[in-house]
Design an enzyme around this catalytic site. Structure first.
Site, PDB file in Angstrom:
ATOM      1  N   GLU A 135       0.840  -1.211   0.000  1.00 17.07           N
ATOM      2  CA  GLU A 135       0.000   0.000   0.000  1.00 17.07           C
ATOM      3  C   GLU A 135       0.875   1.261   0.000  1.00 17.07           C
ATOM      4  O   GLU A 135       0.766   2.117   0.874  1.00 17.07           O
ATOM      5  CB  GLU A 135      -0.975  -0.014   1.178  1.00 17.07           C
ATOM      6  CG  GLU A 135      -2.005  -1.129   1.053  1.00 17.07           C
ATOM      7  CD  GLU A 135      -3.155  -1.040   2.065  1.00 17.07           C
ATOM      8  OE1 GLU A 135      -2.978  -0.423   3.134  1.00 17.07           O
ATOM      9  OE2 GLU A 135      -4.236  -1.586   1.759  1.00 17.07           O
ATOM     10  N   GLU A 145      -5.676  -7.464  -1.448  1.00 12.51           N
ATOM     11  CA  GLU A 145      -6.369  -7.601  -0.161  1.00 12.51           C
ATOM     12  C   GLU A 145      -7.839  -7.261  -0.347  1.00 12.51           C
ATOM     13  O   GLU A 145      -8.169  -6.261  -0.977  1.00 12.51           O
ATOM     14  CB  GLU A 145      -5.816  -6.609   0.886  1.00 12.51           C
ATOM     15  CG  GLU A 145      -4.373  -6.792   1.231  1.00 12.51           C
ATOM     16  CD  GLU A 145      -3.884  -5.768   2.269  1.00 12.51           C
ATOM     17  OE1 GLU A 145      -4.723  -5.067   2.878  1.00 12.51           O
ATOM     18  OE2 GLU A 145      -2.664  -5.677   2.457  1.00 12.51           O
TER      19      GLU A 145
END
Ligand code: CA
Length: 479
Positions: free
Chosen positions: A176, A274
């Protein structure tokens, strides 16, 4: 009329959600035959040390990775933190996921035929859009020194993980990384960190895929800009991955559009690294959850019920959205921490009883690192984890209940692809499948883990002649 409308509505709902009235998962025609149906189980080792164990949906205790493989999971993801320990050697929590933990998880996954995605955070603890702090050991390095450190750490870690017996298929260089990576937040320089990580992966194994991972796909233009930035800096990678949490990340149609743009413009694979969805809005460990009643649960893209069926529907919908990226460029998806359950069930407790159980749980989170963070993380992250440490905030998004028993939704990973009972995987349930099961029972045939999952046709947790008979009865319409 009312009744007709209700029937019509339910038919429309069933069509929209991809489910039949019996609750059975409608299959997806995957453009990519090796479509990844993965799961991140990074916290499993610390959970097991704390006493957690897992069972199939019939309650039979077994190895987590065996249960996952039989339900169709074909890839495992694990995060790696450089040094998630304080000066006294106490773990920061969140599974204390260092290289050795990743190696053990990778070996166990490989024993059940599953590949491994190694997710390097290039940090000593959680890296996400709000935090991309360099590991302690790299804090004083120049950019050039840091690139060397990234390359060396990546390569040596991958060698350790492979030597343990893991089947490393993909490596994520950063997690991320919207605001930077490894403490580098300058957009002109931080692509060099990606390149350093990528070089290490290429040197490790030329067949291994290199993935980058950003998030907030709802900000479509920003996502596309990251892909452009990587292209301008000639970062060598294969997979552009994003997180997708429906409470904050917009619609799945938007996700498909962003992925399609990036794959068509830069020739990259795309993937959801995810996702997760609650099977309940309740909490089971005494530590508040990310999504609970009135908190995230009423967001516009939380389209599915808060039930195991709803959870399975979300997973199917995410797979479908990735599969909709043209030319087979949708590589797959990973469910995030589908086994992060509790060590001491607080369901139904209140007042002093709840407080007492919470205290017991807190002691376990501290000792084994099986909560999202321990107090020991304060040395490294004083303002966030060091203040708000505690248990699991996603126990209501696991695929296992508080006792570790698999939810009925877990088989979505298998059922989107295969017909239950179709052990020869030719796409049809026939008498040949019943015969194959009979041959398996008398040891004339061997099955892999997925076939073993498919073979248990009557879902009683045992593969025996009852399954072959049940298939035969089903085929002649008796069942
Ligand atoms: Ca919780």
């Amino acid at each position: 009329m009312k009744k007709v409308c209700a029937v019509l509505l339910s038919v429309i709902l069933v069509l929209c959600l991809g489910f039949t009235a019996e609750g059975k998962t409608e299959k997806i025609k995957f453009n990519n035959p090796d479509f990844i149906r993965g799961m991140d189980v990074s916290s499993v080792l610390s959970l097991e040390k704390a006493g957690v164990s897992f069972a199939d949906k019939n309650g039979n205790r077994n190895e987590l990775f065996r249960i996952l493989a039989r339900n169709g999971v074909n890839y495992i993801r694990v995060r790696v933190w450089n040094d998630p320990y304080n000066s006294a050697g106490n773990g920061y929590g969140g599974g204390n996921c260092d290289v050795n933990a990743a190696a053990t998880i990778g070996r166990r996954a490989a024993q059940y035929g599953m590949k491994l995605l190694v997710d390097f955070h290039y940090s000593d603890f959680w890296a996400d859009p709000a935090a991309q702090k360099a590991p302690k050991a790299w804090a004083q390095l120049t950019l050039a020194q840091k690139c060397t450190a990234v390359k060396e750490f990546t390569l040596s870690s991958l060698k350790t993980i492979k030597a343990a017996g893991a089947d490393v298929g993909m490596v994520q260089v950063g997690n991320e990384t919207n605001s930077g990576i490894a403490g580098e937040s300058n957009y002109d320089t931080f692509p060099q960190i990606f390149s350093a990580g990528s070089e290490a992966v290429r040197e490790f194994d030329s067949n291994c895929l290199v993935a980058v991972h950003f998030t907030n796909p709802n900000n479509a233009d920003t996502m596309k800009w990251y892909a452009k930035l990587l292209d301008e800096h000639k970062v060598d990678y294969d997979v552009f991955a994003s997180s997708y949490y429906p409470n904050i990340h917009g619609s799945l149609e938007n996700l498909t559009e962003v992925f399609t743009h990036i794959s068509k413009t830069y020739g990259k694979y795309t993937m959801v690294a995810e996702t997760s969805y609650p099977y309940t809005l309740g909490d089971t460990d005494g530590f508040g959850n990310l999504i609970s009643e009135g908190s995230g649960s009423d967001a516009p893209d939380m389209l599915w019920d808060y039930s195991p069926d709803g959870q399975a529907e979300e997973v199917r919908a995410v797979m479908n959205a990735v599969n909709n990226v043209p030319d087979g460029k949708g590589l797959g998806m990973f469910y995030w921490e589908g086994a992060w359950i509790t060590v001491g069930d607080t369901t139904g407790l209140s007042g002093n009883a709840l407080t007492e159980q919470w205290k017991k749980n807190s002691a376990v989170w501290e000792k084994y690192g099986c909560g999202w963070a321990s107090s020991y993380s304060a040395e490294y992250d004083p303002d966030n984890a060091g203040k708000w440490y505690g248990g699991s905030s996603v126990d209501n998004q696991a695929f296992f209940d508080a006792q570790g028993k698999a939810l009925p939704s877990l088989s979505v990973f298998r059922d989107v692809f295969y017909t239950h009972g179709d052990v020869d995987r030719d796409g049809e349930l026939t008498v040949a499948d019943a015969t194959a099961i009979q041959r398996y029972i008398v040891a004339l045939e061997s099955f892999d883990n997925l076939q073993l999952g498919l073979a248990d046709f009557n879902d009683d947790g045992v593969i025996d002649v009852m399954d072959a008979t049940a298939i035969q009865r089903f085929l002649v319409g008796l069942q």
